[in-house]
Design an enzyme around this catalytic site. Structure first.
Site, PDB file in Angstrom:
ATOM      1  N   HIS A 368      63.584  41.825  61.885  1.00  0.00           N
ATOM      2  CA  HIS A 368      63.751  42.515  63.299  1.00  0.00           C
ATOM      3  C   HIS A 368      65.083  43.122  63.489  1.00  0.00           C
ATOM      4  O   HIS A 368      65.316  43.702  64.546  1.00  0.00           O
ATOM      5  CB  HIS A 368      63.302  41.852  64.308  1.00  0.00           C
ATOM      6  CG  HIS A 368      61.612  41.445  64.250  1.00  0.00           C
ATOM      7  ND1 HIS A 368      60.711  42.203  64.596  1.00  0.00           N
ATOM      8  CD2 HIS A 368      61.041  40.516  63.606  1.00  0.00           C
ATOM      9  CE1 HIS A 368      59.667  41.396  64.440  1.00  0.00           C
ATOM     10  NE2 HIS A 368      59.850  40.516  63.798  1.00  0.00           N
ATOM     11  N   LYS A 559      64.522  47.668  79.198  1.00  0.00           N
ATOM     12  CA  LYS A 559      64.684  46.901  77.881  1.00  0.00           C
ATOM     13  C   LYS A 559      65.775  45.899  78.223  1.00  0.00           C
ATOM     14  O   LYS A 559      66.602  45.836  79.228  1.00  0.00           O
ATOM     15  CB  LYS A 559      65.100  47.880  76.795  1.00  0.00           C
ATOM     16  CG  LYS A 559      66.157  48.693  77.158  1.00  0.00           C
ATOM     17  CD  LYS A 559      66.642  49.709  75.859  1.00  0.00           C
ATOM     18  CE  LYS A 559      65.585  50.724  75.967  1.00  0.00           C
ATOM     19  NZ  LYS A 559      64.466  50.818  74.836  1.00  0.00           N
ATOM     20  N   ARG A 560      65.879  44.946  77.258  1.00  0.00           N
ATOM     21  CA  ARG A 560      67.106  44.097  77.558  1.00  0.00           C
ATOM     22  C   ARG A 560      68.200  44.817  77.382  1.00  0.00           C
ATOM     23  O   ARG A 560      68.351  46.016  77.028  1.00  0.00           O
ATOM     24  CB  ARG A 560      67.146  42.979  76.061  1.00  0.00           C
ATOM     25  CG  ARG A 560      66.145  41.886  76.252  1.00  0.00           C
ATOM     26  CD  ARG A 560      66.398  41.108  77.447  1.00  0.00           C
ATOM     27  NE  ARG A 560      67.519  40.424  77.202  1.00  0.00           N
ATOM     28  CZ  ARG A 560      67.458  39.090  76.959  1.00  0.00           C
ATOM     29  NH1 ARG A 560      66.306  38.230  76.514  1.00  0.00           N
ATOM     30  NH2 ARG A 560      68.619  38.057  76.592  1.00  0.00           N
ATOM     31  N   LYS A 565      72.079  49.506  72.932  1.00  0.00           N
ATOM     32  CA  LYS A 565      70.990  50.133  73.460  1.00  0.00           C
ATOM     33  C   LYS A 565      71.684  51.143  74.533  1.00  0.00           C
ATOM     34  O   LYS A 565      70.794  52.073  74.855  1.00  0.00           O
ATOM     35  CB  LYS A 565      69.907  49.259  74.273  1.00  0.00           C
ATOM     36  CG  LYS A 565      69.189  48.100  73.251  1.00  0.00           C
ATOM     37  CD  LYS A 565      68.430  47.332  74.130  1.00  0.00           C
ATOM     38  CE  LYS A 565      67.636  46.375  73.255  1.00  0.00           C
ATOM     39  NZ  LYS A 565      66.453  46.732  72.468  1.00  0.00           N
ATOM     40  N   THR A 671      59.406  49.123  71.017  1.00  0.00           N
ATOM     41  CA  THR A 671      58.225  49.012  71.100  1.00  0.00           C
ATOM     42  C   THR A 671      57.889  49.569  72.553  1.00  0.00           C
ATOM     43  O   THR A 671      56.806  50.202  72.918  1.00  0.00           O
ATOM     44  CB  THR A 671      57.412  47.714  71.067  1.00  0.00           C
ATOM     45  OG1 THR A 671      58.214  46.688  71.651  1.00  0.00           O
ATOM     46  CG2 THR A 671      57.239  47.413  69.724  1.00  0.00           C
ATOM     47  N   LYS A 675      54.677  52.247  74.314  1.00  0.00           N
ATOM     48  CA  LYS A 675      54.237  52.016  75.526  1.00  0.00           C
ATOM     49  C   LYS A 675      54.291  53.098  76.483  1.00  0.00           C
ATOM     50  O   LYS A 675      53.325  53.718  77.232  1.00  0.00           O
ATOM     51  CB  LYS A 675      54.585  50.723  76.127  1.00  0.00           C
ATOM     52  CG  LYS A 675      54.274  49.523  75.279  1.00  0.00           C
ATOM     53  CD  LYS A 675      55.103  48.326  75.896  1.00  0.00           C
ATOM     54  CE  LYS A 675      55.031  47.404  74.674  1.00  0.00           C
ATOM     55  NZ  LYS A 675      56.227  46.168  75.052  1.00  0.00           N
TER      56      LYS A 675
HETATM   57  C1  26Q Z   1      68.275  33.741  67.114  1.00  0.00           C
HETATM   58  C2  26Q Z   1      69.293  32.386  66.914  1.00  0.00           C
HETATM   59  C3  26Q Z   1      69.597  31.672  68.194  1.00  0.00           C
HETATM   60  C4  26Q Z   1      69.271  32.248  69.486  1.00  0.00           C
HETATM   61  C5  26Q Z   1      68.487  33.779  69.450  1.00  0.00           C
HETATM   62  C6  26Q Z   1      68.214  34.088  68.466  1.00  0.00           C
HETATM   63  C7  26Q Z   1      67.386  35.521  68.637  1.00  0.00           C
HETATM   64  C8  26Q Z   1      66.216  35.645  69.638  1.00  0.00           C
HETATM   65  C9  26Q Z   1      65.848  36.600  69.840  1.00  0.00           C
HETATM   66  C10 26Q Z   1      67.477  36.406  67.931  1.00  0.00           C
HETATM   67  C11 26Q Z   1      66.725  37.522  67.844  1.00  0.00           C
HETATM   68  C12 26Q Z   1      65.889  37.757  69.086  1.00  0.00           C
HETATM   69  C13 26Q Z   1      65.233  38.950  69.152  1.00  0.00           C
HETATM   70  C14 26Q Z   1      64.993  40.003  68.736  1.00  0.00           C
HETATM   71  C15 26Q Z   1      64.356  41.151  68.771  1.00  0.00           C
HETATM   72  O1  26Q Z   1      63.649  41.255  69.976  1.00  0.00           O
HETATM   73  N1  26Q Z   1      64.175  42.245  68.005  1.00  0.00           N
HETATM   74  C16 26Q Z   1      63.467  43.218  68.367  1.00  0.00           C
HETATM   75  O2  26Q Z   1      62.158  43.321  67.582  1.00  0.00           O
HETATM   76  C17 26Q Z   1      61.421  44.277  68.045  1.00  0.00           C
HETATM   77  C18 26Q Z   1      60.010  44.044  67.544  1.00  0.00           C
HETATM   78  O3  26Q Z   1      59.965  44.314  66.122  1.00  0.00           O
HETATM   79  C19 26Q Z   1      61.940  45.602  67.741  1.00  0.00           C
HETATM   80  O4  26Q Z   1      61.083  46.544  68.316  1.00  0.00           O
HETATM   81  C20 26Q Z   1      63.365  45.830  68.407  1.00  0.00           C
HETATM   82  O5  26Q Z   1      63.809  47.063  67.863  1.00  0.00           O
HETATM   83  C21 26Q Z   1      64.183  44.674  68.031  1.00  0.00           C
HETATM   84  O6  26Q Z   1      65.592  44.703  68.685  1.00  0.00           O
END
Ligand code: 26Q
Length: 827
Positions: A368, A559-560, A565, A671, A675
């Site tokens: 991702h 979004k976050r 972004k 995503t 939406k």
């Molecule tokens: C990993 C290790 C330790 C702590 C946190 C994390 C961690 C947590 C969440 C690493 C990544 C995430 C989230 C990533 C994420 O949300 N990516 C998004 O995924 C979506 C679905 O595929 C995409 O549409 C987005 O573009 C992408 O940013």
């Protein structure tokens, strides 16, 4: 994509009348017997409880039926491992899936309440950070709806995503005790418990026939809690099994015997904190020991559960890969590769080679993110301490990988170094993405561009070795939650014109295309948008105290918060516009300014100082702009606090303009972009992630694309990007940055944003805000011009909805099922 049979419309047939009386009686029953309330005095919370219980009964029946059918059929199952499931509320979704919405509405009307009001009482299950977690929830919905025998597995966090409030313009984080008052949606399975071990050392018996023995230091029990995920228009349901960490019973016993409760409680906590709280990081991994334990905890419990089910059904594990496909949602569960090998070799008597073959056939992996800093790695020393046996297994996988690399490119040591599961460049670290790629038969990205960049960048060497392993599945969203439920006015209109089948076959929305030429349809379409904007304006007034005009253009970025972004680029436009309105009250072309309401929402990771600073700047700018009498209603800037699934369900339908402005090459897919377009917003966006496919679907005339493309971004950086040059050559830009940096929006602390501006001018502007600024402004003026022509705008908005068919999670799941999991939908 195969076309599921559309559902019949649901008029008040005898069957639905029966559902009404059936459900109403159930609700009355549960008010009295479950909620212990006199039905005549039922509060909204009581009604929420009673309606939910009635629904729960039906879900329970369906789960039992489906489970029995899958067992009898010895069905091939999909297992989706994810650290995050961002579910949101469940009642409205379940009522729609079961076709009980009207019955529930009647039943609560009998108590003088509306269903919307009752549904609004439910807390969100926010067991995820953002895109990745919400994708997992949309995929569960699609798997259930397509009738795939499927299980989601995750963690039953006691505390979900933190709640956000704003004080003095700053983000404050609050815990989210979502289980505080219990939830009607979980089914505890006290008999489903698996031990998960940690620490200790490994003994290697003399005989090569005896597997190594892991002398672990501690055990925690994983207890199962199921959530039943209903499919829409099918009796099928899917199961989301969440694990709670529980200390072993002997710890309680110890406390009982010794009377040293405090020490025993400490011990107990050390075990039970594993499922305590969701890590609130988005995109950048926090390399904490507890996080590694969480990952192993839920992955191990899930794989043990899979093996137990398989053994119960088949009596042997040799055919495991024929019956189970396990999917890794990012690298968070990638330790599962080593865990399955360990279980097969150490506990089930397999030799290494057949165990490895099974493992590779079972697993597949979705990446991702491309950003190097977001790729998970763990220090070898930490692994040694927490998972010593797994580290050995990883070394053995790596040894075989190195042999293969050596054979492919003899003597190329750099190739080996780059492929290795162990990063040896500094402190030795385990690369989880490499483990996931090595252990999977298929690896995919989440949009066409992202998947292409994956094989050109971070996985280039793996793609040389195993080209057939890499592919793409573009993300999708569930049309049930994101159109049918969130946007009742528009979905009623669509139902009227093309029937209700789009809920299960989103491609049918294409039939709306020709209706864009019909003036009545355009008027009805825009009336639905207007109703949604009024609802959103009420929410904004309630949560921010700012009155906004539903006739203004609603410009939305939700979004976050992350630098890539580029919420700050959006804000630079707002400040530019603010200054321009003051300088030229008659408008850029003498025709006045198109009134706009700029709406932000989103959370910043608690430790991400720059993201928090941007949130604060939005508030500071908002305070100035919104109170400047000279501006009037031409520009408003609001920040809606505590963004989450439920807020998104109100914001998305009310948007005119969708901001998707990440630096090209950084947003894997997005995503929210899908939406918003599905709800009739036009996109202003960069050539990034799924924006590119949205552009292809809607056509260049129906989207505003601006800025540098991914290849140009790489070239600009390589050539030595100099943001200062842009600052010096663009007077508007200079004035805006100078205003922010000198305290025009923070007079009480003029230097507050000096650092933020310096990061752009002196810090290299890593995400190229200044490089895209000019084009962005020009494109925003095109947006204004189009919005002034309501008929032209309506045509394009309708064209967007009509073109969203392929962005359904059902299409995405269909592709996973066929190409990656090799499983046929059950219905
Ligand atoms: C990993 C290790 C330790 C702590 C946190 C994390 C961690 C947590 C969440 C690493 C990544 C995430 C989230 C990533 C994420 O949300 N990516 C998004 O995924 C979506 C679905 O595929 C995409 O549409 C987005 O573009 C992408 O940013």
């Amino acid at each position: 994509m195969s076309q599921p049979t559309p559902l019949p419309a649901a008029p008040a047939t005898p069957a639905t009348r029966e559902a009404c009386t059936g459900l109403a009686a159930q609700v009355e029953h549960h008010l009295l017997h479950t909620m212990a309330t006199a039905p005549a005095a039922a509060s909204p919370i009581d009604l929420l409880g009673a309606v939910s219980q009635a629904v729960r009964g039906e879900l329970s029946r369906r789960w039992v039926q489906g489970d029995a059918a899958d067992r009898a059929a010895q069905a091939r199952r999909v297992v989706y491992l994810s650290m995050e499931f961002l579910i949101g509320r469940s009642l409205g979704n379940a009522l729609d899936a079961l076709g009980l919405g009207a019955a529930a509405g009647n039943s609560v009307a009998g108590h003088a309440h509306t269903l919307e009001e009752i549904e609004g009482q439910e807390r969100d299950a926010a067991l995820g950070n953002g895109g990745l977690g919400r994708l997992a929830a949309c995929f569960l919905d699609a798997m259930a709806t397509r009738g795939l025998p499927s299980f989601g597995y995750g963690i039953r966090y006691e505390f979900g995503m933190f709640a956000q409030s704003i004080a003095g313009g700053r983000q404050i984080e609050h815990p989210d005790p979502w289980l505080e008052d219990g939830t009607p949606w979980e089914f505890p399975r006290p008999d489903v418990v698996h031990p998960v071990r940690f620490g200790g050392w490994v003994e290697h018996p003399e005989s090569p026939d005896v597997p190594p023995i892991w002398r672990h230091a501690g055990t925690v029990q994983a207890k199962a809690y199921d959530m039943v995920v209903p499919g829409y228009g099918t009796e099928r349901v899917s199961t989301l099994r969440l694990w709670k960490a529980v200390a072993p019973a002997h710890i309680d016993l110890h406390a009982f015997n010794s009377g040293d409760y405090a020490r025993a409680a400490e011990f107990k906590n050390a075990f039970e904190n594993i499922s305590w709280v969701l890590y609130p990081n988005d995109s950048t991994p926090a390399g904490r020991e507890l996080r590694l334990k969480q990952e192993y905890f839920f992955t191990s419990a899930s794989i043990q559960d899979v093996l137990a089910r398989h053994l119960a059904e088949h009596g042997r594990l040799t055919n495991l890969a024929d019956k189970v496909a396990i999917h890794l949602n990012d690298t968070h569960p990638a330790i599962g590769v080593a865990e399955l090998l360990r279980l097969l070799v150490d506990e089930h008597g397999f030799a290494w080679t057949p165990a490895w073959r099974i493992t590779q056939r079972v697993f597949s992996y979705t990446n991702h993110t491309l950003m190097p800093e977001a790729l998970e790695t763990w220090p070898v020393s930490l692994f040694q301490q927490v998972l010593p046996r797994h580290l050995e297994i990883i070394f053995r996988i790596n040894h075989e990988l190195m042999v293969e690399a050596q054979a492919a490119r003899p003597g190329d040591l750099d190739f080996m170094r780059r492929l290795s599961l162990i990063d040896e460049s500094g402190e030795r670290r385990v690369r989880m993405a490499h483990l996931a790629v090595a252990g999977s038969h298929q690896v995919n990205g989440v949009s066409a561009l992202h998947s292409k960049l994956l094989v050109q960048t971070i996985f280039a060497d793996f793609a040389l070795l195993w080209p057939e392993r890499f592919g793409n599945v573009t993300n999708g969203v569930t049309p049930r939650r994101w159109l049918a439920q969130a946007n009742r006015p528009l979905s009623a209109l669509i139902d009227q014109r093309i029937g209700t089948g789009w809920r299960r076959d989103l491609a049918q929305l294409a039939q709306l295309g020709p209706l864009a030429d019909e003036a009545t349809f355009r008027a009805e379409f825009m009336a639905a948008k207007q109703a949604n904007k009024r609802r959103l304006a009420r929410l904004i007034a309630n949560s921010t105290g700012t009155a906004v005009d539903p006739d203004s253009l609603f410009d939305v970025q939700v979004k976050r918060f992350h630098e890539y972004k580029r919420q700050l680029l959006n804000l630079l436009h707002v400040v530019t516009r603010y200054r321009a309105i003051l300088a030229q009250p008659q408008g850029p072309d003498g025709q006045g300014w198109q009134p706009r309401t700029v709406i932000f929402a989103g959370k910043a990771a608690s430790g991400y100082a720059m993201a928090k600073q941007i949130i604060r700047l939005i508030h500071d700018v908002g305070r100035v702009v919104n109170h400047d009498a000279r501006i009037g209603d031409r520009l408003k800037l609001v920040f809606v606090p505590n963004y989450g699934v439920s807020l998104a369900e109100v914001i998305m339908p009310g948007a005119d303009l969708s901001q998707q402005i990440s630096t090209a090459g950084t947003e894997a897919s997005g995503t929210g972009n899908m939406k918003l377009a599905l709800n009739g917003a036009l996109t202003i966006g960069t050539d990034d992630g799924a924006n590119i496919e949205i552009r292809q679907a809607v056509g260049d005339d129906n989207i505003f694309i601006f800025g540098r493309r991914a290849s140009e971004v790489t070239a600009i950086r390589a050539a030595g990007y100099q943001p200062m040059r842009l600052y010096e050559s663009l007077p508007q830009l200079k004035a805006v940055l100078d205003a922010i940096a000198s305290g025009a929006f923070s007079p009480d602390e003029p230097g507050r944003y000096r650092g933020l501006v310096d990061a752009l001018l002196w810090g290299g502007d890593h995400y190229l805000l200044l490089a895209d600024y000019e084009d962005y402004l020009a494109t925003q003026l095109q947006v204004d011009a189009l919005y002034r022509d309501p008929q032209a705008w309506a045509r394009k908005a309708i064209a967007n909805v009509a073109a969203m068919g392929s962005f359904s999670a059902d299409r995405a799941i269909g592709e996973y099922a066929r190409r990656i999991w090799q499983v046929a939908p059950g219905t």
